[in-house]
Design an enzyme around this catalytic site. Structure first.
Site, PDB file in Angstrom:
ATOM      1  N   HIS A 127     -10.304  -5.238  -3.408  1.00 21.39           N
ATOM      2  CA  HIS A 127      -8.968  -5.545  -2.869  1.00 21.39           C
ATOM      3  C   HIS A 127      -9.101  -5.865  -1.395  1.00 21.39           C
ATOM      4  CE1 HIS A 127      -9.724  -1.235  -2.563  1.00 21.39           C
ATOM      5  NE2 HIS A 127      -9.029  -1.250  -1.436  1.00 21.39           N
ATOM      6  N   HIS A 171      -7.020  -5.796   2.210  1.00 23.61           N
ATOM      7  CA  HIS A 171      -5.872  -5.259   2.939  1.00 23.61           C
ATOM      8  C   HIS A 171      -5.349  -6.348   3.868  1.00 23.61           C
ATOM      9  CE1 HIS A 171      -6.921  -0.875   2.182  1.00 23.61           C
ATOM     10  NE2 HIS A 171      -8.088  -1.454   1.925  1.00 23.61           N
ATOM     11  N   ASP A 230       0.856  -1.191   0.000  1.00 27.39           N
ATOM     12  CA  ASP A 230       0.000   0.000   0.000  1.00 27.39           C
ATOM     13  C   ASP A 230       0.894   1.244   0.000  1.00 27.39           C
ATOM     14  OD1 ASP A 230      -3.214   0.565   0.956  1.00 27.39           O
ATOM     15  OD2 ASP A 230      -1.790   2.223   1.115  1.00 27.39           O
ATOM     16  N   ILE A 231       0.520   2.235  -0.789  1.00 26.37           N
ATOM     17  CA  ILE A 231       1.326   3.450  -0.925  1.00 26.37           C
ATOM     18  C   ILE A 231       1.282   4.311   0.341  1.00 26.37           C
ATOM     19  CG2 ILE A 231      -0.435   5.041  -1.856  1.00 26.37           C
ATOM     20  CD1 ILE A 231       1.627   5.756  -4.063  1.00 26.37           C
ATOM     21  N   GLY A 269     -16.146   2.585   3.550  1.00 26.68           N
ATOM     22  CA  GLY A 269     -14.885   3.319   3.448  1.00 26.68           C
ATOM     23  C   GLY A 269     -14.061   2.957   2.232  1.00 26.68           C
ATOM     24  N   GLN A 270     -14.695   2.372   1.203  1.00 21.40           N
ATOM     25  CA  GLN A 270     -13.936   1.999  -0.003  1.00 21.40           C
ATOM     26  C   GLN A 270     -13.614   3.237  -0.831  1.00 21.40           C
ATOM     27  OE1 GLN A 270     -15.912  -0.875  -2.533  1.00 21.40           O
ATOM     28  NE2 GLN A 270     -14.099  -1.149  -3.833  1.00 21.40           N
ATOM     29  N   ASN A 274     -12.959  -3.205   2.456  1.00 20.93           N
ATOM     30  CA  ASN A 274     -13.882  -2.080   2.544  1.00 20.93           C
ATOM     31  C   ASN A 274     -14.809  -2.147   1.335  1.00 20.93           C
ATOM     32  OD1 ASN A 274     -12.548  -1.096   4.837  1.00 20.93           O
ATOM     33  ND2 ASN A 274     -11.053  -0.004   3.578  1.00 20.93           N
TER      34      ASN A 274
HETATM   35  P1  AMP Z   1      -9.846   1.346   0.177  1.00 21.59           P
HETATM   36  O1  AMP Z   1     -10.184   2.535   1.046  1.00 21.59           O
HETATM   37  O2  AMP Z   1     -10.178   0.039   0.843  1.00 21.59           O
HETATM   38  O3  AMP Z   1     -10.433   1.494  -1.207  1.00 21.59           O
HETATM   39  O4  AMP Z   1      -8.272   1.336   0.074  1.00 21.59           O
HETATM   40  C1  AMP Z   1      -7.557   1.879  -0.991  1.00 21.59           C
HETATM   41  C2  AMP Z   1      -6.109   1.763  -0.640  1.00 21.59           C
HETATM   42  O5  AMP Z   1      -5.346   1.932  -1.825  1.00 21.59           O
HETATM   43  C3  AMP Z   1      -5.604   2.831   0.361  1.00 21.59           C
HETATM   44  O6  AMP Z   1      -5.061   2.183   1.504  1.00 21.59           O
HETATM   45  C4  AMP Z   1      -4.555   3.597  -0.440  1.00 21.59           C
HETATM   46  O7  AMP Z   1      -3.459   3.994   0.355  1.00 21.59           O
HETATM   47  C5  AMP Z   1      -4.161   2.578  -1.497  1.00 21.59           C
HETATM   48  N1  AMP Z   1      -3.624   3.128  -2.730  1.00 21.59           N
HETATM   49  C6  AMP Z   1      -4.132   4.124  -3.478  1.00 21.59           C
HETATM   50  N2  AMP Z   1      -3.371   4.349  -4.561  1.00 21.59           N
HETATM   51  C7  AMP Z   1      -2.353   3.459  -4.504  1.00 21.59           C
HETATM   52  C8  AMP Z   1      -1.231   3.152  -5.338  1.00 21.59           C
HETATM   53  N3  AMP Z   1      -0.995   3.848  -6.469  1.00 21.59           N
HETATM   54  N4  AMP Z   1      -0.391   2.169  -4.966  1.00 21.59           N
HETATM   55  C9  AMP Z   1      -0.613   1.467  -3.828  1.00 21.59           C
HETATM   56  N5  AMP Z   1      -1.663   1.675  -3.007  1.00 21.59           N
HETATM   57  C10 AMP Z   1      -2.514   2.661  -3.333  1.00 21.59           C
END
Ligand code: AMP
Ligand code: ZN
Length: 113
Positions: A99, A101, A30-31, A92-93, A86
């Site tokens: 995906h 986590h 995760d970024i 909270g998606q 999420n």
């Molecule tokens: P969600 O809120 O469950 O949709 O989580 C989305 C996740 O994607 C968050 O934890 C972000 O930090 C992560 N995210 C968004 N853009 C990127 C990216 N380019 N590379 C890796 N993770 C990302």
């Protein structure tokens, strides 16, 4: 899906730190990590959310969970970890490509906010 950030990562159009990949699944760091270990495991097929999962996708979801278990073992999360999905606005998606986590490396609080 052309405007999906995770589809772009899967296509190699946006860089990512991969920890696992096969023909159906990718796992990346995760970024913006919320824990010392924060991995996202997702299908290569664009499925928007848990709500969009069809019965025919259920073997894929089982495969994803096997990948999560294997990645957790490889990253030595032997003290435990959390798997989070999420779904939708109130879930909270933020990214509409399903995906999971994988969070670990510290004691995680419960319940989430
Ligand atoms: P969600 O809120 O469950 O949709 O989580 C989305 C996740 O994607 C968050 O934890 C972000 O930090 C992560 N995210 C968004 N853009 C990127 C990216 N380019 N590379 C890796 N993770 C990302
Ligand atoms: Zn996508």
């Amino acid at each position: 899906m052309s405007d999906c950030i995770f589809c772009k990562i899967i296509a190699g159009e946006i860089p990512s730190k991969k920890v696992y990949e096969d023909d159906r699944v990718i796992a990346i760091h995760d970024i913006n990590p919320a824990a010392p270990v924060h991995i996202l495991v997702m299908p290569k097929e664009h499925i928007a959310s848990m709500e969009d999962v069809l019965d025919e996708h259920l073997p894929l979801l089982g495969h994803i969970h096997g990948v999560i278990r294997n990645v957790a073992r490889e990253l030595k999360l032997d003290k435990g970890y959390r798997i989070v999905n999420n779904c939708g606005e109130q879930g909270g998606q933020e990214v509409p490509h399903i995906h999971f986590h994988l969070l670990g490396g510290r004691s995680l609080t419960w319940p989430p906010g």
